[in-house]
Design a protein around this motif. Structure first.
Motif, PDB file in Angstrom:
ATOM      1  N   ASP A  81      27.752  30.509  51.191  1.00 56.14           N
ATOM      2  CA  ASP A  81      26.456  29.491  50.779  1.00 56.14           C
ATOM      3  C   ASP A  81      25.251  30.265  50.779  1.00 56.14           C
ATOM      4  O   ASP A  81      24.470  29.905  49.848  1.00 56.14           O
ATOM      5  CB  ASP A  81      26.683  28.484  51.885  1.00 56.14           C
ATOM      6  N   GLY A  82      24.980  30.892  51.883  1.00 57.88           N
ATOM      7  CA  GLY A  82      23.468  31.852  51.786  1.00 57.88           C
ATOM      8  C   GLY A  82      22.425  31.199  52.017  1.00 57.88           C
ATOM      9  O   GLY A  82      21.351  31.682  52.038  1.00 57.88           O
ATOM     10  N   THR A  83      22.674  29.769  52.256  1.00 59.35           N
ATOM     11  CA  THR A  83      21.206  29.103  52.368  1.00 59.35           C
ATOM     12  C   THR A  83      20.556  29.562  53.530  1.00 59.35           C
ATOM     13  O   THR A  83      19.117  29.658  53.651  1.00 59.35           O
ATOM     14  CB  THR A  83      21.609  27.721  52.584  1.00 59.35           C
ATOM     15  N   THR A  84      21.033  29.867  54.891  1.00 59.44           N
ATOM     16  CA  THR A  84      20.452  30.228  55.777  1.00 59.44           C
ATOM     17  C   THR A  84      19.777  31.338  55.821  1.00 59.44           C
ATOM     18  O   THR A  84      18.599  31.716  56.017  1.00 59.44           O
ATOM     19  CB  THR A  84      21.429  30.203  57.203  1.00 59.44           C
ATOM     20  N   GLU A  85      20.504  32.537  55.004  1.00 59.48           N
ATOM     21  CA  GLU A  85      19.942  33.835  54.885  1.00 59.48           C
ATOM     22  C   GLU A  85      18.956  33.755  53.824  1.00 59.48           C
ATOM     23  O   GLU A  85      17.844  34.676  54.173  1.00 59.48           O
ATOM     24  CB  GLU A  85      21.042  34.825  54.497  1.00 59.48           C
ATOM     25  N   ILE A  86      19.020  33.028  52.833  1.00 56.79           N
ATOM     26  CA  ILE A  86      17.789  32.922  51.657  1.00 56.79           C
ATOM     27  C   ILE A  86      16.524  32.409  52.437  1.00 56.79           C
ATOM     28  O   ILE A  86      15.513  32.874  52.251  1.00 56.79           O
ATOM     29  CB  ILE A  86      18.258  31.994  50.491  1.00 56.79           C
ATOM     30  N   HIS A  87      16.663  31.190  53.122  1.00 55.46           N
ATOM     31  CA  HIS A  87      15.700  30.715  53.999  1.00 55.46           C
ATOM     32  C   HIS A  87      14.932  31.949  54.709  1.00 55.46           C
ATOM     33  O   HIS A  87      13.593  31.852  54.694  1.00 55.46           O
ATOM     34  CB  HIS A  87      16.140  29.547  54.660  1.00 55.46           C
ATOM     35  N   GLN A  88      15.683  32.478  55.377  1.00 55.43           N
ATOM     36  CA  GLN A  88      14.816  33.562  56.415  1.00 55.43           C
ATOM     37  C   GLN A  88      14.181  34.575  55.531  1.00 55.43           C
ATOM     38  O   GLN A  88      13.009  34.843  55.923  1.00 55.43           O
ATOM     39  CB  GLN A  88      15.807  34.197  57.157  1.00 55.43           C
ATOM     40  N   LEU A  89      14.607  35.140  54.479  1.00 50.85           N
ATOM     41  CA  LEU A  89      14.102  36.052  53.631  1.00 50.85           C
ATOM     42  C   LEU A  89      12.980  35.311  52.951  1.00 50.85           C
ATOM     43  O   LEU A  89      11.830  36.006  52.860  1.00 50.85           O
ATOM     44  CB  LEU A  89      14.977  36.545  52.577  1.00 50.85           C
ATOM     45  N   VAL A  90      12.721  34.169  52.410  1.00 48.92           N
ATOM     46  CA  VAL A  90      11.783  33.549  51.559  1.00 48.92           C
ATOM     47  C   VAL A  90      10.462  33.333  52.527  1.00 48.92           C
ATOM     48  O   VAL A  90       9.600  33.482  52.438  1.00 48.92           O
ATOM     49  CB  VAL A  90      12.097  31.971  51.037  1.00 48.92           C
TER      50      VAL A  90
END
Length: 131
Positions: A81-90
């Protein structure tokens, strides 16, 4: 695979330093858990904007006040899904301002808009950006 583009307000060197600090001992591209691939795409030496419609580039230019020459491109593997990881990077990359866009850049989203779920023109920030 889907992509997110982040255009931080800071300089390119500052962005590289932040990525190096949070994803040590890797570069070209950086990787997070082998599922997110992070690289800096450049308009002159890479493919940034090569397939973007001119009206979407104009919206981006209006949002940040100039024509950007580079952006952080985050590619997300279809395996997660990657949602959590993307949020951290953003959050990391937009800490000092800038915008983020996903594969369908209808609106360049600021970090406060992403975090609050702001509705603009009937659109909400993409679920790609996280909570």
């Amino acid at each position: 695979m889907r992509s997110v583009f982040v255009l931080p307000a800071g300089g390119r060197a500052e962005t590289v330093t932040a990525l190096d600090q949070h994803l040590p001992q890797q570069r070209d591209p950086w990787s997070l858990s082998g599922n997110l691939f992070i690289d800096i795409d450049d308009e002159h030496t890479g493919h940034l904007f090569s397939d973007w419609p001119p009206d979407e580039i104009a919206v981006l230019e209006a949002a940040i006040g100039h024509h950007p020459r580079w952006a952080v491109q985050i590619d997300i593997s279809g395996r997660i899904d990657g949602t959590t990881e993307i949020h951290q990077l953003v959050v990391l990359l937009l800490e000092h301002g800038g915008v983020a866009l996903d594969d369908y850049p209808a609106h360049p989203w600021t970090l406060p808009e992403i975090e609050s779920g702001t509705v603009i023109g009937g659109l909400r920030p993409s679920s790609s950006f996280g909570p």
